[in-house]
Design a protein around this motif. Structure first.
Motif, PDB file in Angstrom:
ATOM      1  N   LEU A 120      43.117  39.693  30.659  1.00  0.00           N
ATOM      2  CA  LEU A 120      44.460  39.493  31.361  1.00  0.00           C
ATOM      3  C   LEU A 120      44.228  39.109  32.879  1.00  0.00           C
ATOM      4  O   LEU A 120      44.978  38.157  33.383  1.00  0.00           O
ATOM      5  CB  LEU A 120      45.116  40.757  31.313  1.00  0.00           C
ATOM      6  CG  LEU A 120      45.755  41.276  29.811  1.00  0.00           C
ATOM      7  CD1 LEU A 120      46.477  42.856  29.755  1.00  0.00           C
ATOM      8  CD2 LEU A 120      46.790  40.308  29.251  1.00  0.00           C
ATOM      9  N   ASP A 121      43.135  39.736  33.633  1.00  0.00           N
ATOM     10  CA  ASP A 121      43.007  39.384  34.794  1.00  0.00           C
ATOM     11  C   ASP A 121      42.389  38.061  34.893  1.00  0.00           C
ATOM     12  O   ASP A 121      42.666  37.252  35.737  1.00  0.00           O
ATOM     13  CB  ASP A 121      41.717  40.184  35.268  1.00  0.00           C
ATOM     14  CG  ASP A 121      41.749  40.403  36.682  1.00  0.00           C
ATOM     15  OD1 ASP A 121      42.574  40.644  37.617  1.00  0.00           O
ATOM     16  OD2 ASP A 121      40.579  39.808  37.408  1.00  0.00           O
ATOM     17  N   ASP A 122      41.804  37.646  33.830  1.00  0.00           N
ATOM     18  CA  ASP A 122      41.184  36.040  33.708  1.00  0.00           C
ATOM     19  C   ASP A 122      42.266  35.229  33.755  1.00  0.00           C
ATOM     20  O   ASP A 122      42.193  34.163  34.473  1.00  0.00           O
ATOM     21  CB  ASP A 122      40.301  35.925  32.815  1.00  0.00           C
ATOM     22  CG  ASP A 122      38.821  36.624  32.839  1.00  0.00           C
ATOM     23  OD1 ASP A 122      38.696  37.195  33.969  1.00  0.00           O
ATOM     24  OD2 ASP A 122      38.287  36.860  31.877  1.00  0.00           O
ATOM     25  N   VAL A 123      43.234  35.204  32.686  1.00  0.00           N
ATOM     26  CA  VAL A 123      44.386  34.567  32.603  1.00  0.00           C
ATOM     27  C   VAL A 123      45.297  34.447  33.876  1.00  0.00           C
ATOM     28  O   VAL A 123      45.608  33.393  34.398  1.00  0.00           O
ATOM     29  CB  VAL A 123      45.397  35.075  31.507  1.00  0.00           C
ATOM     30  CG1 VAL A 123      46.915  34.309  31.510  1.00  0.00           C
ATOM     31  CG2 VAL A 123      44.574  35.010  30.163  1.00  0.00           C
ATOM     32  N   ALA A 124      45.349  35.640  34.466  1.00  0.00           N
ATOM     33  CA  ALA A 124      46.108  35.613  35.950  1.00  0.00           C
ATOM     34  C   ALA A 124      45.339  34.970  36.956  1.00  0.00           C
ATOM     35  O   ALA A 124      46.082  34.124  37.695  1.00  0.00           O
ATOM     36  CB  ALA A 124      46.306  36.891  36.482  1.00  0.00           C
ATOM     37  N   LEU A 127      45.942  31.228  36.410  1.00  0.00           N
ATOM     38  CA  LEU A 127      47.460  30.794  36.772  1.00  0.00           C
ATOM     39  C   LEU A 127      47.402  30.666  38.421  1.00  0.00           C
ATOM     40  O   LEU A 127      48.411  30.455  38.907  1.00  0.00           O
ATOM     41  CB  LEU A 127      48.336  31.739  36.320  1.00  0.00           C
ATOM     42  CG  LEU A 127      48.563  31.521  34.663  1.00  0.00           C
ATOM     43  CD1 LEU A 127      49.507  32.607  34.318  1.00  0.00           C
ATOM     44  CD2 LEU A 127      48.897  30.245  34.284  1.00  0.00           C
ATOM     45  N   GLY A 128      46.473  30.900  38.900  1.00  0.00           N
ATOM     46  CA  GLY A 128      46.489  30.824  40.516  1.00  0.00           C
ATOM     47  C   GLY A 128      46.483  32.140  41.432  1.00  0.00           C
ATOM     48  O   GLY A 128      46.494  32.228  42.488  1.00  0.00           O
ATOM     49  N   ALA A 129      46.464  33.295  40.660  1.00  0.00           N
ATOM     50  CA  ALA A 129      46.878  34.697  41.341  1.00  0.00           C
ATOM     51  C   ALA A 129      45.407  34.915  41.962  1.00  0.00           C
ATOM     52  O   ALA A 129      44.378  34.799  41.426  1.00  0.00           O
ATOM     53  CB  ALA A 129      46.904  35.594  40.319  1.00  0.00           C
ATOM     54  N   ASP A 133      46.750  39.914  44.140  1.00  0.00           N
ATOM     55  CA  ASP A 133      47.656  39.641  43.290  1.00  0.00           C
ATOM     56  C   ASP A 133      47.472  40.221  41.816  1.00  0.00           C
ATOM     57  O   ASP A 133      48.341  41.093  41.408  1.00  0.00           O
ATOM     58  CB  ASP A 133      48.017  38.349  43.581  1.00  0.00           C
ATOM     59  CG  ASP A 133      48.866  37.864  44.552  1.00  0.00           C
ATOM     60  OD1 ASP A 133      49.423  38.737  45.291  1.00  0.00           O
ATOM     61  OD2 ASP A 133      48.841  36.469  44.725  1.00  0.00           O
ATOM     62  N   ARG A 134      46.164  39.970  41.400  1.00  0.00           N
ATOM     63  CA  ARG A 134      46.123  40.697  40.153  1.00  0.00           C
ATOM     64  C   ARG A 134      45.679  41.870  40.295  1.00  0.00           C
ATOM     65  O   ARG A 134      46.072  42.551  39.143  1.00  0.00           O
ATOM     66  CB  ARG A 134      44.664  39.703  39.701  1.00  0.00           C
ATOM     67  CG  ARG A 134      44.538  38.374  39.799  1.00  0.00           C
ATOM     68  CD  ARG A 134      43.654  37.813  38.755  1.00  0.00           C
ATOM     69  NE  ARG A 134      42.176  38.095  39.180  1.00  0.00           N
ATOM     70  CZ  ARG A 134      41.425  37.677  40.106  1.00  0.00           C
ATOM     71  NH1 ARG A 134      42.075  36.425  40.959  1.00  0.00           N
ATOM     72  NH2 ARG A 134      40.234  37.989  40.607  1.00  0.00           N
ATOM     73  N   MET A 135      45.109  42.326  41.142  1.00  0.00           N
ATOM     74  CA  MET A 135      45.068  43.878  41.494  1.00  0.00           C
ATOM     75  C   MET A 135      46.369  44.489  41.109  1.00  0.00           C
ATOM     76  O   MET A 135      46.596  45.489  40.284  1.00  0.00           O
ATOM     77  CB  MET A 135      44.323  44.292  42.449  1.00  0.00           C
ATOM     78  CG  MET A 135      43.795  45.742  42.710  1.00  0.00           C
ATOM     79  SD  MET A 135      42.901  46.343  41.426  1.00  0.00           S
ATOM     80  CE  MET A 135      41.390  45.716  41.938  1.00  0.00           C
TER      81      MET A 135
END
Length: 227
Positions: A120-124, A127-129, A133-135
């Motif tokens: 999920l972190d990789d996907v975010a 997408l440029g996060a 932002d991901r955290m």
């Protein structure tokens, strides 16, 4: 009905345990994320050192704190130069309790982070996060139930800590005497069993209240994570 002295001990105990969690939990979260998401040489050894206070006698942990933060210790002298003293103070009691509770909070935080699918972190990220932002939008919301559990476990452990606190902060009424130390002090007095039992009952009540609160927060966290 609690006496003024019992209210004082209870307030101090909650304050010490709260400060231990307030400072220790962010550190445990940062270290737990690092241990869960990264690989580096000596990781196993670092992990063992971080959990060492679980296996050491609390008195030994208190002794180490004296050697580091005592009046004649290097860190203690540096802190004293800016007006901060930890040994024989409530802040010192919070430090000792926090050190003892830290491995428990670290383990719970690490498991909470590991429970979040890293993809999920990789996907975010794709997408440029950015990292933060991901955290705050992915990792922490999904790990929230585990992090709440870490806070409650740390609070309960800090609330009941005895050996490290009495070694580093002593048993000073009104200053460092928490519930555990007050029970010990009562038992040292002739006929103090009744006082010790009352204090034990207070400690039990606080523990149950903390557990019920944690269950409510966990249910709320799971609901938010599943929303």
């Amino acid at each position: 009905m609690l006496t003024p002295e019992e209210w004082s001990v209870l307030a101090l105990s909650v304050s010490v345990a709260g400060r231990a969690v307030l400072v220790g939990l962010p550190v445990a979260l940062a270290v737990g994320w690092t241990m869960a998401r990264t690989r580096f040489p000596g990781r196993t050894l670092v992990d063992a050192v971080l959990h060492s206070s679980l296996f050491l006698p609390p008195v030994v942990v208190g002794l180490v704190l004296i050697l580091l933060f005592g009046a004649d210790a290097p860190i203690g002298k540096a802190l004293a130069s800016v007006g901060i003293r930890l040994i024989f103070t409530a802040n010192g009691a919070a430090l000792a309790a926090g050190v003892m509770a830290f491995p428990l909070m670290l383990r719970a935080c690490r498991q909470a982070i590991e429970s979040v699918d890293a993809r999920l972190d990789d996907v975010a990220a794709s997408l440029g996060a950015g990292f933060w932002d991901r955290m705050f939008s992915v990792t922490l919301p999904l790990a929230a139930p585990g992090l709440i559990a870490a806070a409650v476990i740390g609070f309960a452990a800090a609330l009941g800590e005895f050996g490290a606190v009495i070694t580093f902060a002593a048993n000073i009424p009104g200053e460092t005497q928490t519930l555990a130390l007050a029970i010990y002090a009562a038992l040292q007095q002739p006929g103090g069993e009744a006082i010790a039992l009352r204090l034990a009952g207070i400690s039990f009540t606080v523990a149950i209240a903390a557990l019920l609160l944690s269950e409510a927060l966990l249910a709320y966290g799971r609901k938010r994570a599943g929303a």
